[in-house]
Design an enzyme around this catalytic site. Structure first.
Site, PDB file in Angstrom:
ATOM      1  N   CYS A 120    -141.368  16.870   6.705  1.00 51.88           N
ATOM      2  CA  CYS A 120    -142.754  16.433   6.878  1.00 51.88           C
ATOM      3  C   CYS A 120    -143.740  17.445   6.290  1.00 51.88           C
ATOM      4  O   CYS A 120    -143.868  17.541   5.073  1.00 51.88           O
ATOM      5  CB  CYS A 120    -143.027  16.139   8.357  1.00 51.88           C
ATOM      6  SG  CYS A 120    -144.505  15.112   8.610  1.00 51.88           S
ATOM      7  N   HIS A 220    -138.938  12.651  10.037  1.00 50.66           N
ATOM      8  CA  HIS A 220    -138.428  13.634  10.993  1.00 50.66           C
ATOM      9  C   HIS A 220    -136.983  13.309  11.379  1.00 50.66           C
ATOM     10  O   HIS A 220    -136.735  12.601  12.355  1.00 50.66           O
ATOM     11  CB  HIS A 220    -139.310  13.661  12.242  1.00 50.66           C
ATOM     12  CG  HIS A 220    -140.641  14.289  12.018  1.00 50.66           C
ATOM     13  ND1 HIS A 220    -140.896  15.611  12.334  1.00 50.66           N
ATOM     14  CD2 HIS A 220    -141.780  13.790  11.477  1.00 50.66           C
ATOM     15  CE1 HIS A 220    -142.145  15.902  12.012  1.00 50.66           C
ATOM     16  NE2 HIS A 220    -142.700  14.818  11.489  1.00 50.66           N
ATOM     17  N   GLU A 222    -134.948  15.092  12.880  1.00 55.20           N
ATOM     18  CA  GLU A 222    -134.615  15.646  14.200  1.00 55.20           C
ATOM     19  C   GLU A 222    -134.918  14.665  15.327  1.00 55.20           C
ATOM     20  O   GLU A 222    -134.466  14.871  16.469  1.00 55.20           O
ATOM     21  CB  GLU A 222    -135.351  16.969  14.430  1.00 55.20           C
ATOM     22  CG  GLU A 222    -136.817  16.851  14.800  1.00 55.20           C
ATOM     23  CD  GLU A 222    -137.763  16.591  13.649  1.00 55.20           C
ATOM     24  OE1 GLU A 222    -138.986  16.568  13.859  1.00 55.20           O
ATOM     25  OE2 GLU A 222    -137.276  16.415  12.495  1.00 55.20           O
TER      26      GLU A 222
END
Length: 247
Positions: A120, A220, A222
């Site tokens: 990002c 993202h 994660e």
């Protein structure tokens, strides 16, 4: 230096930059260096040793010498002065200390040929550091808010990848991307190739085709704890990097 050698059981050390925020925990209300736990957990599950890096001014080369790989993490908007633009009214929450630390960290990582995964804000930083610019408010260009519908809520968008790219080799022809960004790449930096887009044309991934592993995604990874592919790709390259420089 650490390496992910299956015979020795050693894992590569992955640096994760943090950011300074006023933070409350227990009886305390203090300035702290923080990062979402999801980055740490994903790095560990992918086989790396996560090490948190606070924003402490211009980093020294000795820091990178202790790492096998680097994740440039998400966060606040970059200072538009970094790419010669006046601030858009929607550009806010700048963290100049973090900019200084992470631009320096990325420069050291490039010089050391360290494998890098940029997430990002991290992708935006890579693009600016290599000579590109940013689109400061995506809704102005695409006419909708699907890339960041509301604060603190991720939107799942479909990203189409470029055949033959590193990204396509890792995730296939499409990726379900957890997005939360109101900025994106404007002018693509020399040396980067755009390798992932949403249907509205926004660049959602870019990479280098040659040299050390450098891949950035605007989403993202994660936030999807069951999909280790991007982080595992970084960890694999970091393991090889550590092995090659270990006497």
């Amino acid at each position: 230096m650490a390496s992910n050698d299956s015979d020795s059981g050693r894992r590569p050390v992955i640096g994760l930059p943090t950011y300074s925020e006023r933070t409350r925990f227990g009886h305390w209300d203090v300035d702290a260096a923080v990062l979402a736990r999801t980055y740490i957990d994903l790095t560990e599950r992918a086989g790396g040793i996560p090490v948190l890096l606070p924003p402490i001014g211009t980093p020294r080369p000795e820091l990178v010498e202790r790492l096998d790989g680097l994740v440039l993490t998400g966060g606040a908007d970059l200072d538009p002065a970094r790419y010669g633009a006046p601030p858009h009214p929607a550009t806010r929450g700048l963290r100049l200390d973090r900019d200084e630390s992470e631009f320096g960290l990325f420069a050291l990582a490039r010089a050391a040929e360290l494998p890098v995964l940029a997430v990002c804000r991290g992708l935006q930083l890579v693009n600016v550091a290599l000579g590109g610019t940013l689109l400061q408010h995506v809704p102005d260009a695409v006419g909708h808010t699907d890339h960041s519908r509301s604060p603190g809520v991720f939107t799942v968008n479909t990203v189409t990848t470029v055949p033959g790219s590193r990204l396509a080799d890792i995730v296939g022809s499409e990726a379900k991307a957890h997005c939360h960004h109101h900025q994106a790449i404007g002018t693509l930096a020399p040396g980067l190739t755009a390798t992932g887009h949403t249907a509205d044309g926004v660049i959602e991934a870019a990479e280098t085709r040659d040299g050390p592993f450098l891949l950035g995604v605007q989403w993202h990874p994660e936030e999807n704890p069951t999909d280790l592919r991007l982080m595992r790709a970084l960890v694999d390259h970091a393991a090889q990097y550590g092995k090659e420089r270990t006497p």
